[in-house]
Design a protein around this motif. Structure first.
Motif, PDB file in Angstrom:
ATOM      1  N   PRO A  60     -91.745  -1.250 -68.730  1.00 22.65           N
ATOM      2  CA  PRO A  60     -92.172  -1.732 -70.053  1.00 22.65           C
ATOM      3  C   PRO A  60     -92.593  -3.191 -70.083  1.00 22.65           C
ATOM      4  CG  PRO A  60     -90.259  -0.329 -70.280  1.00 22.65           C
ATOM      5  CD  PRO A  60     -90.490  -0.480 -68.806  1.00 22.65           C
ATOM      6  N   MET A  61     -91.810  -4.072 -69.442  1.00 28.15           N
ATOM      7  CA  MET A  61     -92.112  -5.498 -69.493  1.00 28.15           C
ATOM      8  C   MET A  61     -93.480  -5.800 -68.897  1.00 28.15           C
ATOM      9  SD  MET A  61     -89.895  -8.575 -67.859  1.00 28.15           S
ATOM     10  CE  MET A  61     -90.749  -9.832 -66.934  1.00 28.15           C
ATOM     11  N   TYR A  62     -93.806  -5.167 -67.787  1.00 24.30           N
ATOM     12  CA  TYR A  62     -95.077  -5.441 -67.113  1.00 24.30           C
ATOM     13  C   TYR A  62     -96.241  -4.735 -67.805  1.00 24.30           C
ATOM     14  CZ  TYR A  62     -91.973  -7.399 -63.655  1.00 24.30           C
ATOM     15  OH  TYR A  62     -91.022  -8.162 -63.029  1.00 24.30           O
ATOM     16  N   LEU A  63     -95.964  -3.597 -68.441  1.00 24.60           N
ATOM     17  CA  LEU A  63     -97.012  -2.953 -69.235  1.00 24.60           C
ATOM     18  C   LEU A  63     -97.388  -3.829 -70.434  1.00 24.60           C
ATOM     19  CD1 LEU A  63     -95.835   0.784 -69.208  1.00 24.60           C
ATOM     20  CD2 LEU A  63     -97.560  -0.300 -67.767  1.00 24.60           C
ATOM     21  N   LYS A 297     -92.387 -17.710 -63.465  1.00 21.04           N
ATOM     22  CA  LYS A 297     -91.032 -17.484 -63.979  1.00 21.04           C
ATOM     23  C   LYS A 297     -90.461 -16.107 -63.654  1.00 21.04           C
ATOM     24  CE  LYS A 297     -90.400 -21.430 -66.120  1.00 21.04           C
ATOM     25  NZ  LYS A 297     -89.304 -22.347 -65.726  1.00 21.04           N
ATOM     26  N   THR A 298     -91.300 -15.140 -63.289  1.00 20.25           N
ATOM     27  CA  THR A 298     -90.820 -13.778 -63.015  1.00 20.25           C
ATOM     28  C   THR A 298     -90.857 -13.524 -61.514  1.00 20.25           C
ATOM     29  OG1 THR A 298     -91.815 -13.122 -65.121  1.00 20.25           O
ATOM     30  CG2 THR A 298     -91.055 -11.363 -63.671  1.00 20.25           C
ATOM     31  N   LYS A 299     -89.671 -13.501 -60.877  1.00 16.63           N
ATOM     32  CA  LYS A 299     -89.593 -13.424 -59.422  1.00 16.63           C
ATOM     33  C   LYS A 299     -90.230 -12.148 -58.876  1.00 16.63           C
ATOM     34  CE  LYS A 299     -86.364 -13.784 -55.552  1.00 16.63           C
ATOM     35  NZ  LYS A 299     -86.964 -12.650 -54.816  1.00 16.63           N
ATOM     36  N   GLU A 300     -89.964 -11.019 -59.520  1.00 22.52           N
ATOM     37  CA  GLU A 300     -90.493  -9.746 -59.028  1.00 22.52           C
ATOM     38  C   GLU A 300     -92.018  -9.758 -59.014  1.00 22.52           C
ATOM     39  OE1 GLU A 300     -89.762  -4.938 -59.740  1.00 22.52           O
ATOM     40  OE2 GLU A 300     -89.249  -6.378 -61.314  1.00 22.52           O
ATOM     41  N   VAL A 305     -97.330 -10.559 -56.194  1.00 24.96           N
ATOM     42  CA  VAL A 305     -98.594 -11.299 -56.114  1.00 24.96           C
ATOM     43  C   VAL A 305     -98.722 -11.948 -54.739  1.00 24.96           C
ATOM     44  CG1 VAL A 305     -99.887 -13.279 -57.008  1.00 24.96           C
ATOM     45  CG2 VAL A 305     -98.794 -11.699 -58.595  1.00 24.96           C
ATOM     46  N   GLY A 306     -97.606 -12.530 -54.262  1.00 27.08           N
ATOM     47  CA  GLY A 306     -97.609 -13.151 -52.945  1.00 27.08           C
ATOM     48  C   GLY A 306     -97.908 -12.153 -51.844  1.00 27.08           C
ATOM     49  N   LYS A 307     -97.381 -10.954 -51.979  1.00 25.55           N
ATOM     50  CA  LYS A 307     -97.627  -9.918 -50.975  1.00 25.55           C
ATOM     51  C   LYS A 307     -99.097  -9.545 -50.907  1.00 25.55           C
ATOM     52  CE  LYS A 307     -96.824  -5.479 -51.621  1.00 25.55           C
ATOM     53  NZ  LYS A 307     -96.135  -4.179 -51.840  1.00 25.55           N
ATOM     54  N   HIS A 308     -99.726  -9.361 -52.068  1.00 26.37           N
ATOM     55  CA  HIS A 308    -101.140  -8.987 -52.082  1.00 26.37           C
ATOM     56  C   HIS A 308    -102.034 -10.153 -51.668  1.00 26.37           C
ATOM     57  CE1 HIS A 308    -101.052  -4.883 -53.683  1.00 26.37           C
ATOM     58  NE2 HIS A 308     -99.975  -5.269 -54.361  1.00 26.37           N
TER      59      HIS A 308
END
Length: 323
Positions: A60-63, A297-300, A305-308
């Motif tokens: 939900p948060m990311y949607l 601010k959002t680690k996940e 993003v860092g991975k991609h």
């Protein structure tokens, strides 16, 4: 001047002046406009791409973040390219239909932005106050329904604005001293009484944003009460950290919007170019800063993003590796 005379006498054309008083500096003003727009597009499209690719982020948060990104892309794209055409190429004309459409998109985006921030506050309330029931209360389907409610509310509140304007006749000069078609800037070139337009815009802004801010304040008062009941300081910190990004976005969004609205309506002693710059700040800075704030601010999200980013940069690093 010929272009002005032709355009101003054409009943299907308006003239957007850009920033009156700063015409000589339009090229310089265009630089932050352009840079903010590029950063906003990169940030928001990156957010949409990463959330779309990562199944673990289909929450939900990311949607809700994706909804915010789509709103920011739409509002900035409806404003900034036209402003850059004014600054760079002196292309100041805009059709009446194009003007009313731009106005609708901008006001719809502003209303939707506020509604999504309210939904995010509710999301944080459930996550902290009812963590065990979070996945059952806020399912992805329910978030989609809440998004449709936000959209419906915004459309119903914004549709009367262009309808009220189009029901009047416009004065002869048809010159709008602004970079975009703002409701009150267009209303001021109507021939006739614009009291209804003024009252409707003020009531809608006051009621909806007043309700939205009240609901957000209620959510955070309940969150703070729940956090204070937790004995562990580490748990306090962890709970509040989940709200940091949302609080930062609200602190950026509402003060800029409210200050811009109040100075535009009541700040009679403020120079016109200051009004216009303040009005543009909302559509320039917020779309640019939202993905940056949530990315930091959002680690996940930051990790994904860092991975991609590493995946994209690795082939280039291999290609340019010395033999």
């Amino acid at each position: 001047m010929a272009a002005f005379n032709i355009s101003s006498s054409d009943p299907s054309i308006f003239i957007l002046m850009g920033i009156p008083g700063l015409e000589a500096a339009h090229v310089w003003v265009s630089i932050p406009f352009f840079l903010c727009y590029i950063v906003a597009l990169l940030g928001n499209f990156t957010l949409l791409f990463v959330v779309g690719k990562e199944q673990t982020l289909h929450k939900p948060m990311y949607l809700l973040l994706c909804m915010l990104a789509l709103i920011d892309i739409s509002t900035s794209t409806s404003l900034i390219p036209k402003a850059l055409c004014i600054f760079w190429f002196n292309l100041k004309s805009i059709t009446v239909g194009g003007c009313l459409t731009q106005m609708f998109v901008l006001h719809l985006g502003t209303s939707m932005h506020s509604a999504v921030l309210v939904t995010m506050a509710f999301d944080r309330y459930v996550a902290i106050c009812n963590p065990l029931r979070y996945t059952t209360i806020l399912t992805n389907a329910r978030i989609a329904k809440l998004g449709m409610i936000c959209l419906t509310r915004s459309v119903l509140s914004v549709v009367p604005i262009p309808l009220l304007l189009s029901s009047h006749s416009f004065c002869a000069h048809r010159i709008i001293p602004h970079t975009y078609c703002d409701h009150m800037s267009v209303a001021k070139i109507l021939c006739g009484d614009i009291t209804v337009n003024k009252l409707y815009g003020l009531v809608i802004a006051s009621v909806f944003f007043g309700v939205d801010l009240s609901l957000i304040a209620l959510s955070y008062s309940l969150i703070i009460r729940a956090v204070l009941r937790i004995s562990s300081k580490n748990a306090h910190q962890k709970a509040l950290n989940t709200c940091t990004a949302h609080i930062c976005v609200m602190l950026m969004s509402y003060p800029v919007f409210l200050f811009s609205t109040l100075t535009h309506r009541f700040g009679l002693g403020i120079a016109p170019h200051v009004h216009i710059i303040l009005a543009n700040l909302y559509f320039l800075l917020i779309p640019m800063l939202n993905p940056i704030v949530y990315g930091v601010k959002t680690k996940e999200l930051r990790d994904k993003v860092g991975k991609h980013t590493c995946r994209i940069s690795l082939p280039w690093a291999t290609y340019f590796k010395p033999s």
